[in-house]
Write a protein that holds these residues in place. Structure first.
Motif, PDB file in Angstrom:
ATOM      1  N   ALA A   1      12.431  92.477  84.567  1.00  0.00           N
ATOM      2  CA  ALA A   1      12.899  91.453  83.627  1.00  0.00           C
ATOM      3  C   ALA A   1      12.421  90.069  84.050  1.00  0.00           C
ATOM      4  N   ILE A   2      12.485  89.799  85.343  1.00  0.00           N
ATOM      5  CA  ILE A   2      12.013  88.497  85.848  1.00  0.00           C
ATOM      6  C   ILE A   2      10.511  88.369  85.619  1.00  0.00           C
ATOM      7  N   ARG A   3       9.774  89.435  85.827  1.00  0.00           N
ATOM      8  CA  ARG A   3       8.320  89.404  85.634  1.00  0.00           C
ATOM      9  C   ARG A   3       7.938  89.168  84.179  1.00  0.00           C
ATOM     10  N   ARG A   4       8.786  89.577  83.254  1.00  0.00           N
ATOM     11  CA  ARG A   4       8.493  89.408  81.834  1.00  0.00           C
ATOM     12  C   ARG A   4       8.864  88.026  81.306  1.00  0.00           C
ATOM     13  N   LEU A   5       9.551  87.220  82.094  1.00  0.00           N
ATOM     14  CA  LEU A   5       9.949  85.886  81.635  1.00  0.00           C
ATOM     15  C   LEU A   5       8.721  85.066  81.281  1.00  0.00           C
ATOM     16  N   GLU A   6       8.836  84.349  80.212  1.00  0.00           N
ATOM     17  CA  GLU A   6       7.736  83.466  79.813  1.00  0.00           C
ATOM     18  C   GLU A   6       8.151  82.027  80.057  1.00  0.00           C
TER      19      GLU A   6
ATOM     20  N   SER B   1       8.668  90.026  93.623  1.00  0.00           N
ATOM     21  CA  SER B   1       7.742  91.007  94.210  1.00  0.00           C
ATOM     22  C   SER B   1       8.506  92.252  94.659  1.00  0.00           C
ATOM     23  N   THR B   2       7.764  93.303  94.892  1.00  0.00           N
ATOM     24  CA  THR B   2       8.368  94.512  95.450  1.00  0.00           C
ATOM     25  C   THR B   2       8.993  94.185  96.807  1.00  0.00           C
ATOM     26  N   ARG B   3       8.368  93.317  97.566  1.00  0.00           N
ATOM     27  CA  ARG B   3       8.877  92.924  98.887  1.00  0.00           C
ATOM     28  C   ARG B   3      10.280  92.328  98.786  1.00  0.00           C
TER      29      ARG B   3
ATOM     30  N   THR C   1     -19.151  81.600  98.681  1.00  0.00           N
ATOM     31  CA  THR C   1     -18.310  82.519  99.449  1.00  0.00           C
ATOM     32  C   THR C   1     -17.736  83.602  98.534  1.00  0.00           C
ATOM     33  N   ARG C   2     -17.284  83.211  97.365  1.00  0.00           N
ATOM     34  CA  ARG C   2     -16.722  84.178  96.413  1.00  0.00           C
ATOM     35  C   ARG C   2     -17.757  85.228  96.014  1.00  0.00           C
ATOM     36  N   GLN C   3     -18.999  84.850  95.937  1.00  0.00           N
ATOM     37  CA  GLN C   3     -20.052  85.778  95.527  1.00  0.00           C
ATOM     38  C   GLN C   3     -20.319  86.846  96.585  1.00  0.00           C
ATOM     39  N   ARG C   4     -19.820  86.679  97.770  1.00  0.00           N
ATOM     40  CA  ARG C   4     -20.005  87.664  98.833  1.00  0.00           C
ATOM     41  C   ARG C   4     -18.866  88.694  98.865  1.00  0.00           C
ATOM     42  N   MET C   5     -17.972  88.630  97.906  1.00  0.00           N
ATOM     43  CA  MET C   5     -16.808  89.515  97.883  1.00  0.00           C
ATOM     44  C   MET C   5     -16.812  90.376  96.634  1.00  0.00           C
ATOM     45  N   VAL C   6     -15.942  91.351  96.650  1.00  0.00           N
ATOM     46  CA  VAL C   6     -15.667  92.121  95.440  1.00  0.00           C
ATOM     47  C   VAL C   6     -14.282  91.711  94.970  1.00  0.00           C
ATOM     48  N   ALA C   7     -14.046  91.840  93.690  1.00  0.00           N
ATOM     49  CA  ALA C   7     -12.751  91.463  93.128  1.00  0.00           C
ATOM     50  C   ALA C   7     -12.016  92.721  92.671  1.00  0.00           C
ATOM     51  N   ILE C   8     -10.798  92.845  93.134  1.00  0.00           N
ATOM     52  CA  ILE C   8      -9.950  93.953  92.729  1.00  0.00           C
ATOM     53  C   ILE C   8      -8.647  93.352  92.203  1.00  0.00           C
ATOM     54  N   GLU C   9      -8.366  93.607  90.951  1.00  0.00           N
ATOM     55  CA  GLU C   9      -7.130  93.119  90.345  1.00  0.00           C
ATOM     56  C   GLU C   9      -6.003  94.091  90.686  1.00  0.00           C
ATOM     57  N   LEU C  10      -4.939  93.592  91.252  1.00  0.00           N
ATOM     58  CA  LEU C  10      -3.787  94.420  91.586  1.00  0.00           C
ATOM     59  C   LEU C  10      -2.595  93.992  90.744  1.00  0.00           C
ATOM     60  N   ASP C  11      -1.834  94.962  90.306  1.00  0.00           N
ATOM     61  CA  ASP C  11      -0.621  94.692  89.557  1.00  0.00           C
ATOM     62  C   ASP C  11       0.524  95.426  90.251  1.00  0.00           C
ATOM     63  N   PHE C  12       1.708  95.281  89.723  1.00  0.00           N
ATOM     64  CA  PHE C  12       2.843  95.992  90.296  1.00  0.00           C
ATOM     65  C   PHE C  12       2.716  97.475  89.981  1.00  0.00           C
TER      66      PHE C  12
ATOM     67  N   ILE D   1      20.457 102.410  92.988  1.00  0.00           N
ATOM     68  CA  ILE D   1      20.397 101.013  93.435  1.00  0.00           C
ATOM     69  C   ILE D   1      18.970 100.498  93.309  1.00  0.00           C
ATOM     70  N   ALA D   2      18.021 101.276  93.789  1.00  0.00           N
ATOM     71  CA  ALA D   2      16.619 100.871  93.705  1.00  0.00           C
ATOM     72  C   ALA D   2      16.205 100.679  92.250  1.00  0.00           C
ATOM     73  N   GLY D   3      16.635 101.569  91.372  1.00  0.00           N
ATOM     74  CA  GLY D   3      16.293 101.467  89.954  1.00  0.00           C
ATOM     75  C   GLY D   3      16.848 100.207  89.322  1.00  0.00           C
ATOM     76  N   SER D   4      18.075  99.858  89.659  1.00  0.00           N
ATOM     77  CA  SER D   4      18.677  98.629  89.129  1.00  0.00           C
ATOM     78  C   SER D   4      17.895  97.403  89.576  1.00  0.00           C
ATOM     79  N   LEU D   5      17.526  97.374  90.846  1.00  0.00           N
ATOM     80  CA  LEU D   5      16.767  96.228  91.360  1.00  0.00           C
ATOM     81  C   LEU D   5      15.373  96.153  90.739  1.00  0.00           C
ATOM     82  N   VAL D   6      14.731  97.291  90.546  1.00  0.00           N
ATOM     83  CA  VAL D   6      13.397  97.307  89.927  1.00  0.00           C
ATOM     84  C   VAL D   6      13.488  96.854  88.465  1.00  0.00           C
ATOM     85  N   ARG D   7      14.534  97.253  87.750  1.00  0.00           N
ATOM     86  CA  ARG D   7      14.707  96.783  86.368  1.00  0.00           C
ATOM     87  C   ARG D   7      14.903  95.268  86.341  1.00  0.00           C
ATOM     88  N   LEU D   8      15.678  94.737  87.289  1.00  0.00           N
ATOM     89  CA  LEU D   8      15.840  93.288  87.397  1.00  0.00           C
ATOM     90  C   LEU D   8      14.497  92.626  87.661  1.00  0.00           C
TER      91      LEU D   8
END
Length: 123
Positions: free
Chosen positions: A59-64, A73-75, A18-29, A49-56
């Motif tokens: 930071a969460i996305r960079r956590l290891e 997520s953006t959502r 089934t996977r071979q019948r698809m194309v793969a597109i990597e999406l990032d933020f 306000i939006a900038g503060s939330l995006v910076r937060l």
């Protein structure tokens, strides 16, 4: 059809044929400047306000840490911004819409709340 590898359950893995019948597109933020505009427009909040939330979110996305199954997520950033637009203080909105849904682990939650306090302005 979309497929997110490793999402939720191994029972949902696709067969190789089934996977071979698809194309793969990597999406990032999107780049931060674009994500700020999206959050601002979708939630009808100012760019600060939006900038503060995006910076937060960044930071969460960079956590290891292996403890988080997903990142902010953006959502969820838009959901937090909508709460702010409705009158909820930004830190409370971020805890309710961003960090709260990410984990039930108390230690991780405390760490995420420290990020909220660091990245978001006092009310």
């Amino acid at each position: 059809m979309s497929y997110n590898p490793g999402y939720q359950s191994v029972l949902k893995d696709l067969k190789d044929s089934t996977r071979q019948r698809m194309v793969a597109i990597e999406l990032d933020f999107p780049p931060a400047d674009i994500e700020v505009k999206v959050v601002s427009e979708e939630a009808d909040v100012d760019l600060g306000i939006a900038g503060s939330l995006v910076r937060l979110g960044g930071a969460i996305r960079r956590l290891e840490t292996g403890g988080l199954r997903e990142v902010a997520s953006t959502r969820v950033l838009i959901a937090a911004a909508r709460l702010v637009a409705a009158g909820v203080p930004i830190r409370d909105a971020a805890r309710a819409a961003v960090t709260g849904p990410l984990t039930d682990d108390r230690v991780l939650t405390d760490g995420l709340h420290e990020l909220v306090d660091t990245y978001l302005p006092m009310p």
